[in-house]
Scaffold this motif. Structure first.
Motif, PDB file in Angstrom:
ATOM      1  N   GLU A  27     -19.973 -54.960 -34.010  1.00  0.00           N
ATOM      2  CA  GLU A  27     -18.714 -54.691 -33.097  1.00  0.00           C
ATOM      3  C   GLU A  27     -17.304 -55.340 -32.695  1.00  0.00           C
ATOM      4  O   GLU A  27     -16.455 -55.363 -32.894  1.00  0.00           O
ATOM      5  CB  GLU A  27     -18.934 -54.171 -31.598  1.00  0.00           C
ATOM      6  CG  GLU A  27     -19.809 -55.118 -30.930  1.00  0.00           C
ATOM      7  CD  GLU A  27     -21.447 -55.930 -31.358  1.00  0.00           C
ATOM      8  OE1 GLU A  27     -21.556 -55.752 -33.267  1.00  0.00           O
ATOM      9  OE2 GLU A  27     -21.684 -56.929 -30.827  1.00  0.00           O
ATOM     10  N   LYS A  28     -18.132 -56.751 -33.078  1.00  0.00           N
ATOM     11  CA  LYS A  28     -16.347 -58.082 -33.650  1.00  0.00           C
ATOM     12  C   LYS A  28     -16.745 -58.756 -34.833  1.00  0.00           C
ATOM     13  O   LYS A  28     -16.374 -59.942 -34.600  1.00  0.00           O
ATOM     14  CB  LYS A  28     -16.945 -59.394 -32.825  1.00  0.00           C
ATOM     15  CG  LYS A  28     -17.427 -59.223 -31.162  1.00  0.00           C
ATOM     16  CD  LYS A  28     -15.837 -58.843 -30.279  1.00  0.00           C
ATOM     17  CE  LYS A  28     -16.030 -58.704 -29.140  1.00  0.00           C
ATOM     18  NZ  LYS A  28     -14.357 -57.811 -28.615  1.00  0.00           N
ATOM     19  N   LYS A  29     -16.920 -57.261 -36.203  1.00  0.00           N
ATOM     20  CA  LYS A  29     -17.004 -57.996 -37.211  1.00  0.00           C
ATOM     21  C   LYS A  29     -17.594 -59.009 -37.969  1.00  0.00           C
ATOM     22  O   LYS A  29     -17.075 -59.862 -38.564  1.00  0.00           O
ATOM     23  CB  LYS A  29     -15.006 -57.836 -37.148  1.00  0.00           C
ATOM     24  CG  LYS A  29     -14.344 -56.630 -37.336  1.00  0.00           C
ATOM     25  CD  LYS A  29     -14.442 -56.043 -38.125  1.00  0.00           C
ATOM     26  CE  LYS A  29     -13.458 -54.565 -37.188  1.00  0.00           C
ATOM     27  NZ  LYS A  29     -14.055 -53.237 -38.587  1.00  0.00           N
ATOM     28  N   PHE A  81      -6.392 -69.821 -43.099  1.00  0.00           N
ATOM     29  CA  PHE A  81      -6.503 -71.635 -41.974  1.00  0.00           C
ATOM     30  C   PHE A  81      -4.991 -71.587 -41.019  1.00  0.00           C
ATOM     31  O   PHE A  81      -4.677 -71.800 -40.431  1.00  0.00           O
ATOM     32  CB  PHE A  81      -6.590 -72.615 -43.170  1.00  0.00           C
ATOM     33  CG  PHE A  81      -8.593 -72.069 -42.972  1.00  0.00           C
ATOM     34  CD1 PHE A  81      -9.728 -71.859 -41.807  1.00  0.00           C
ATOM     35  CD2 PHE A  81      -8.837 -71.742 -44.177  1.00  0.00           C
ATOM     36  CE1 PHE A  81     -10.712 -71.270 -42.644  1.00  0.00           C
ATOM     37  CE2 PHE A  81     -10.350 -71.399 -44.644  1.00  0.00           C
ATOM     38  CZ  PHE A  81     -11.290 -71.338 -43.626  1.00  0.00           C
ATOM     39  N   PRO A  87     -13.842 -57.226 -44.844  1.00  0.00           N
ATOM     40  CA  PRO A  87     -13.404 -58.739 -44.694  1.00  0.00           C
ATOM     41  C   PRO A  87     -14.125 -59.624 -44.720  1.00  0.00           C
ATOM     42  O   PRO A  87     -15.065 -59.723 -44.251  1.00  0.00           O
ATOM     43  CB  PRO A  87     -12.496 -58.269 -43.096  1.00  0.00           C
ATOM     44  CG  PRO A  87     -12.564 -56.903 -43.341  1.00  0.00           C
ATOM     45  CD  PRO A  87     -12.890 -55.563 -43.561  1.00  0.00           C
ATOM     46  N   ASN A 134     -15.233 -67.446 -37.975  1.00  0.00           N
ATOM     47  CA  ASN A 134     -15.134 -68.029 -36.756  1.00  0.00           C
ATOM     48  C   ASN A 134     -15.219 -66.860 -35.651  1.00  0.00           C
ATOM     49  O   ASN A 134     -13.918 -66.730 -35.099  1.00  0.00           O
ATOM     50  CB  ASN A 134     -15.046 -69.055 -36.417  1.00  0.00           C
ATOM     51  CG  ASN A 134     -15.298 -70.529 -36.118  1.00  0.00           C
ATOM     52  OD1 ASN A 134     -15.831 -71.217 -36.090  1.00  0.00           O
ATOM     53  ND2 ASN A 134     -15.503 -69.873 -34.312  1.00  0.00           N
ATOM     54  N   ASP A 135     -15.487 -66.453 -34.705  1.00  0.00           N
ATOM     55  CA  ASP A 135     -15.178 -66.335 -33.310  1.00  0.00           C
ATOM     56  C   ASP A 135     -14.127 -67.282 -32.724  1.00  0.00           C
ATOM     57  O   ASP A 135     -13.468 -68.108 -32.359  1.00  0.00           O
ATOM     58  CB  ASP A 135     -16.456 -66.372 -31.948  1.00  0.00           C
ATOM     59  CG  ASP A 135     -16.238 -65.511 -30.810  1.00  0.00           C
ATOM     60  OD1 ASP A 135     -15.283 -65.857 -30.464  1.00  0.00           O
ATOM     61  OD2 ASP A 135     -16.359 -64.339 -31.572  1.00  0.00           O
ATOM     62  N   ILE A 136     -13.226 -66.091 -32.092  1.00  0.00           N
ATOM     63  CA  ILE A 136     -11.288 -66.931 -32.779  1.00  0.00           C
ATOM     64  C   ILE A 136     -11.815 -67.055 -30.704  1.00  0.00           C
ATOM     65  O   ILE A 136     -11.115 -68.128 -30.011  1.00  0.00           O
ATOM     66  CB  ILE A 136     -10.344 -66.293 -32.401  1.00  0.00           C
ATOM     67  CG1 ILE A 136      -9.911 -66.627 -34.080  1.00  0.00           C
ATOM     68  CG2 ILE A 136      -9.141 -66.551 -32.021  1.00  0.00           C
ATOM     69  CD1 ILE A 136      -9.021 -65.760 -34.375  1.00  0.00           C
ATOM     70  N   VAL A 182     -13.165 -63.352 -43.644  1.00  0.00           N
ATOM     71  CA  VAL A 182     -12.201 -63.865 -43.637  1.00  0.00           C
ATOM     72  C   VAL A 182     -12.800 -65.357 -43.144  1.00  0.00           C
ATOM     73  O   VAL A 182     -14.135 -65.214 -43.297  1.00  0.00           O
ATOM     74  CB  VAL A 182     -12.077 -63.177 -42.157  1.00  0.00           C
ATOM     75  CG1 VAL A 182     -10.512 -64.180 -41.415  1.00  0.00           C
ATOM     76  CG2 VAL A 182     -11.418 -62.125 -42.543  1.00  0.00           C
ATOM     77  N   LEU A 242      -3.535 -70.137 -38.625  1.00  0.00           N
ATOM     78  CA  LEU A 242      -4.543 -70.613 -37.257  1.00  0.00           C
ATOM     79  C   LEU A 242      -4.046 -71.767 -36.786  1.00  0.00           C
ATOM     80  O   LEU A 242      -4.720 -72.210 -36.083  1.00  0.00           O
ATOM     81  CB  LEU A 242      -5.631 -70.101 -37.449  1.00  0.00           C
ATOM     82  CG  LEU A 242      -6.174 -68.872 -37.267  1.00  0.00           C
ATOM     83  CD1 LEU A 242      -7.471 -68.607 -38.289  1.00  0.00           C
ATOM     84  CD2 LEU A 242      -5.627 -67.664 -35.969  1.00  0.00           C
ATOM     85  N   LYS A 278      -3.844 -59.789 -28.473  1.00  0.00           N
ATOM     86  CA  LYS A 278      -3.643 -58.878 -29.862  1.00  0.00           C
ATOM     87  C   LYS A 278      -1.964 -58.836 -29.944  1.00  0.00           C
ATOM     88  O   LYS A 278      -1.366 -57.965 -29.959  1.00  0.00           O
ATOM     89  CB  LYS A 278      -3.952 -57.616 -29.391  1.00  0.00           C
ATOM     90  CG  LYS A 278      -5.239 -57.366 -29.310  1.00  0.00           C
ATOM     91  CD  LYS A 278      -5.388 -56.283 -28.814  1.00  0.00           C
ATOM     92  CE  LYS A 278      -7.494 -55.887 -28.453  1.00  0.00           C
ATOM     93  NZ  LYS A 278      -7.843 -56.507 -30.001  1.00  0.00           N
ATOM     94  N   SER A 282     -17.588 -61.495 -36.638  1.00  0.00           N
ATOM     95  CA  SER A 282     -17.801 -63.003 -36.403  1.00  0.00           C
ATOM     96  C   SER A 282     -18.277 -63.983 -35.760  1.00  0.00           C
ATOM     97  O   SER A 282     -19.411 -63.597 -35.450  1.00  0.00           O
ATOM     98  CB  SER A 282     -15.994 -63.244 -35.978  1.00  0.00           C
ATOM     99  OG  SER A 282     -16.393 -62.582 -34.146  1.00  0.00           O
ATOM    100  N   ALA A 302     -15.668 -61.618 -40.357  1.00  0.00           N
ATOM    101  CA  ALA A 302     -14.343 -61.737 -39.236  1.00  0.00           C
ATOM    102  C   ALA A 302     -13.764 -63.903 -39.655  1.00  0.00           C
ATOM    103  O   ALA A 302     -12.586 -63.789 -38.926  1.00  0.00           O
ATOM    104  CB  ALA A 302     -14.283 -60.480 -38.167  1.00  0.00           C
ATOM    105  N   PHE A 336      -4.310 -64.396 -31.104  1.00  0.00           N
ATOM    106  CA  PHE A 336      -5.425 -63.185 -31.170  1.00  0.00           C
ATOM    107  C   PHE A 336      -5.833 -62.549 -30.244  1.00  0.00           C
ATOM    108  O   PHE A 336      -6.082 -61.154 -29.698  1.00  0.00           O
ATOM    109  CB  PHE A 336      -6.197 -64.166 -32.283  1.00  0.00           C
ATOM    110  CG  PHE A 336      -6.891 -62.818 -32.897  1.00  0.00           C
ATOM    111  CD1 PHE A 336      -6.857 -62.435 -33.909  1.00  0.00           C
ATOM    112  CD2 PHE A 336      -8.538 -62.874 -32.465  1.00  0.00           C
ATOM    113  CE1 PHE A 336      -7.994 -61.025 -34.499  1.00  0.00           C
ATOM    114  CE2 PHE A 336      -9.367 -62.279 -32.901  1.00  0.00           C
ATOM    115  CZ  PHE A 336      -8.953 -61.331 -33.330  1.00  0.00           C
TER     116      PHE A 336
END
Ligand code: COA
Length: 254
Positions: free
Chosen positions: A21-23, A128, A101, A63-65, A103, A131, A246, A25, A61, A243
């Motif tokens: 659900e959080k890709k 990278f 993905p 690291n969890d941002i 990432v 970001l 959004k 990450s 996806a 991010f």
């Protein structure tokens, strides 16, 4: 269900990223679980092979941002760096199945896997710079070696994704397969490896990697220092906040 599933079968330990659900990450807790699993698998004589897999729609996806903002890994003993050292120096074969993905660390961890089976929907990216960060996992060393300098610059400076066929062409993937078959093929290959003599697997991998293991581990540490510093700087903060909100990041003031 836990975010990481670990399953052992006939000499093969399978680590499944299970936060779809959080890709998929990675949180710091997930890195810690993976590092612990690798350390246990290295020490356990009944384990011959490790498989990393995700879902047919997404590998990871990166690291969890949100975690980057609230739980930044800015010391060398942070779980992410423990995971990177564990995967880079893991003595037994690692097989990966990658779909959708992949990432950031979802791609860079593959440079430390021995066999990679990619779904035809796999999209690899190392954004990278986008970001406000710099490469990790020794990717600044290993990506130019595998892709050649100019394609590495496209991947690491522009952060442009490349697809499964390109990964196959440069040797980052062994085979491109239908996404629903990737995990099964990785299991098949892992069980073939697990039927072979463990000492031969370990010695062969040691010899294959011997040429630059020290440089790889040193580069992981060097990148980690820069990465940890950059996480706290304005460009990264703007990228992460954008991010979460959004929206596109605005780097005009950094
Ligand atoms: N960290 C935290 N949450 C993430 C995430 C990440 N790296 N990647 C995806 N998510 C979350 C999204 O915020 C979204 O959560 P929500 O449903 O609560 O809004 C959910 O996962 C689904 O993601 P979404 O972006 O809607 O899926 P998508 O299929 O449109 O796009 C990606 C998939 C992977 C291309 C996209 O999510 C992405 O670019 N993620 C960020 C990748 C990144 O920069 N990682 C850091 C590398 S160092």
């Amino acid at each position: 269900m836990p975010d990481i599933l670990i399953h052992a079968d006939a000499g093969v330990t399978t680590i499944t990223l299970n936060r779809v659900e959080k890709k998929n990450s990675f949180t710091q807790a997930m890195y810690a679980t993976c590092a612990d699993a690798l350390e246990a698998a290295a020490a356990d004589a009944t384990v011959r092979v490790v498989v990393f897999q995700g879902d047919a729609t997404v590998f990871s996806a990166g690291n969890d941002i949100g975690d980057f903002l609230s739980n930044a890994p800015n010391t060398q003993d942070a779980p992410v760096f423990r995971f990177l050292r564990a995967i880079a120096s893991f003595p037994k074969p690692i097989v990966a199945a990658v779909c959708g993905p992949a990432v950031g660390i979802g791609t860079t961890m593959l440079f430390h896997c021995d066999l990679v089976y990619a779904g035809d929907n796999a999209a690899f990216s190392m954004p990278f710079v986008n970001l406000g960060l710099c490469p990790e996992a020794a990717s600044s060393l290993l990506v130019p070696q595998m892709l050649g300098y100019h394609r590495a610059a496209e991947a690491l400076l522009l952060g442009e994704p490349f697809m499964a066929e390109a990964a196959l062409e440069v040797g980052l993937a062994n085979r491109v397969v239908p996404p629903l078959e990737a995990n099964g093929i990785a299991q098949l290959q892992a069980h073939k490896l697990a039927a072979k003599p463990l000492a031969s697997l370990i010695e062969t991998k040691r010899l294959l990697k011997k040429g630059q293991m020290e440089q790889v581990l040193a580069r992981i540490d060097e990148e980690a220092v820069s990465f940890g510093t950059m996480l706290g700087q304005p460009a990264a903060k703007e990228a992460f906040t954008a991010f979460m909100e959004k929206r596109k990041p605005d780097f005009s003031k950094v």
